[in-house]
Scaffold this motif. Structure first.
Motif, PDB file in Angstrom:
ATOM      1  N   LEU A 243       0.886  -1.169  -0.104  1.00 48.07           N
ATOM      2  CA  LEU A 243      -0.073   0.021   0.114  1.00 48.07           C
ATOM      3  C   LEU A 243       0.929   1.197   0.000  1.00 48.07           C
ATOM      4  N   GLN A 244       0.242   2.387  -0.695  1.00 49.36           N
ATOM      5  CA  GLN A 244       1.278   3.700  -0.411  1.00 49.36           C
ATOM      6  C   GLN A 244       0.172   4.540  -0.101  1.00 49.36           C
ATOM      7  N   PHE A 245       0.707   5.245   1.038  1.00 45.64           N
ATOM      8  CA  PHE A 245      -0.130   6.478   1.471  1.00 45.64           C
ATOM      9  C   PHE A 245       0.252   8.024   0.843  1.00 45.64           C
ATOM     10  N   PRO A 246      -0.639   8.049  -0.048  1.00 50.43           N
ATOM     11  CA  PRO A 246      -0.183   9.518  -0.635  1.00 50.43           C
ATOM     12  C   PRO A 246       0.033  10.809   0.254  1.00 50.43           C
ATOM     13  N   LYS A 247      -0.326  10.799   1.418  1.00 49.47           N
ATOM     14  CA  LYS A 247      -0.443  11.968   2.184  1.00 49.47           C
ATOM     15  C   LYS A 247       0.407  11.730   3.293  1.00 49.47           C
ATOM     16  N   ARG A 248       1.228  10.610   3.683  1.00 52.08           N
ATOM     17  CA  ARG A 248       1.783  10.371   4.823  1.00 52.08           C
ATOM     18  C   ARG A 248       3.436  10.234   4.771  1.00 52.08           C
ATOM     19  N   LEU A 249       3.908  10.688   5.348  1.00 49.41           N
ATOM     20  CA  LEU A 249       5.422  10.442   5.282  1.00 49.41           C
ATOM     21  C   LEU A 249       5.993   9.239   6.273  1.00 49.41           C
ATOM     22  N   SER A 250       5.258   9.059   7.287  1.00 45.46           N
ATOM     23  CA  SER A 250       5.424   8.148   8.518  1.00 45.46           C
ATOM     24  C   SER A 250       4.298   7.671   9.047  1.00 45.46           C
ATOM     25  N   ILE A 251       4.552   6.404   9.805  1.00 43.79           N
ATOM     26  CA  ILE A 251       3.307   6.305  10.662  1.00 43.79           C
ATOM     27  C   ILE A 251       3.657   6.455  12.014  1.00 43.79           C
ATOM     28  N   ILE A 252       2.876   7.142  12.790  1.00 43.70           N
ATOM     29  CA  ILE A 252       3.134   7.333  14.241  1.00 43.70           C
ATOM     30  C   ILE A 252       2.293   6.719  15.153  1.00 43.70           C
ATOM     31  N   GLU A 253       2.709   5.734  16.047  1.00 43.65           N
ATOM     32  CA  GLU A 253       1.758   4.847  16.991  1.00 43.65           C
ATOM     33  C   GLU A 253       1.827   5.630  18.393  1.00 43.65           C
ATOM     34  N   ASP A 254       0.552   5.623  18.720  1.00 45.96           N
ATOM     35  CA  ASP A 254       0.485   6.188  20.108  1.00 45.96           C
ATOM     36  C   ASP A 254       0.717   4.868  21.161  1.00 45.96           C
TER      37      ASP A 254
END
Length: 310
Positions: free
Chosen positions: A228-239
């Motif tokens: 999958l590609q996320f066109p508007k995300r540079l990273s994934i931040i988990e809480d």
């Protein structure tokens, strides 16, 4: 019980009747977690490119914005009155879809790889995974570190992050499905008792399901056949902060130690949910659990250098 309703596709009456006698192989669930435009684009793409049942998991407020059922008559809509956890959305999708396997994606992502034959072959193997998790690509076209490996920091589970290799077709183990995205075996998912919706945080909810898979003898891996590609995300931040229900995770994940082939109760203080310990761990899990978290951590195969937390 989940407070939702289902708006079936127009042709679905006959489909539901026939589904009593034959089961679909695959369904896709779109988690409507971004904009209306993203939902429209996702529905159009999946309708045009994948001839499988499509389910949109959304809110009543979204359904009031447009005549979605007429605009997309081939889609099914699982409509929640109020916002719920991602796990609750996926549990509802698993209950409602007529499929052996189901693919969970988000409307803020684009499916850029789905090698159906390879993925279905992997799911058909005797020792098949509970979930196949995707390679995730950022808006800058970089592979994001979404492999997780078990690790304990003090008294808390704090998984290490790794970047999947794009140079090999080798399956790489993953502790849990990040953002709960992936290709699931529906029957096994439900046999494993689905996501624990009494855990409020997405990180602990996903971690709970993933660790449960491993404790009961199943596995999760990432495959380059799914991306999958996320066109508007540079990273994934988990809480990763403690949340309502995180004690449930620690009680199920850490209360049993396997010693000399036998399961022994050892409370993981200070994170103990007494009700879960008595009703679930001692009465059910003690019988079924095949390993413990420490053994999983000791035997985990780590092939690449750990990344900094996203």
């Amino acid at each position: 019980m989940s407070d939702y309703r289902v708006v079936h596709q127009r042709q679905d009456v006959g489909f539901r009747i026939s589904s009593l006698y034959r089961q679909q192989q695959l369904a896709v669930g779109l988690l409507d977690l971004s904009t209306k435009e993203d939902l429209v684009d996702s529905l159009r793409w999946y309708s045009e490119n994948m001839s499988i049942p499509i389910y949109v998991i959304t809110l009543q407020s979204r359904m009031e914005e447009d005549d979605w059922a007429n605009r997309f008559p081939d889609a099914n809509f699982i409509v929640f009155k109020q916002s719920a956890t991602t796990g609750e959305y996926i549990n509802a999708f698993a209950d409602e879809c007529y499929a052996s396997y189901f693919l969970v994606v988000r409307t803020d992502s684009s499916l850029i790889a789905f090698e159906g034959e390879k993925l279905m072959a992997a799911m058909a193997e005797k020792n098949h995974p509970a979930v196949i998790t995707p390679v995730m690509i950022s808006s800058s076209c970089e592979v994001m570190p979404t492999l997780r490996a078990p690790y304990i920091n003090g008294r808390q589970v704090d998984p290490m992050s790794f970047t999947p290799s794009i140079d090999t077709d080798e399956e790489e183990p993953n502790l849990y499905p990040v953002m709960e995205i992936g290709l699931y075996d529906r029957a096994l998912f439900q046999r494993l008792r689905s996501y624990d919706t009494l855990i409020s945080g997405e990180f602990y909810q996903a971690l709970d399901f993933g660790v449960r898979c491993y404790l009961l003898g199943y596995r999760i891996f990432t495959s380059r056949s799914l991306a999958l590609q996320f066109p508007k995300r540079l990273s994934i931040i988990e809480d990763r902060s403690l949340c309502d229900g995180s004690d449930r995770f620690y009680t199920k994940a850490m209360s049993i130690r396997r010693i000399a082939g036998k399961n022994v109760i050892e409370k993981w203080k200070p994170y103990v949910d007494k009700e879960v310990l008595n009703d679930e761990v001692k009465k059910k899990q003690m019988i079924m659990q095949k390993t413990d978290f420490f053994t999983i951590m000791k035997n985990w195969k780590i092939g690449r250098t750990a990344e900094a937390d996203e």
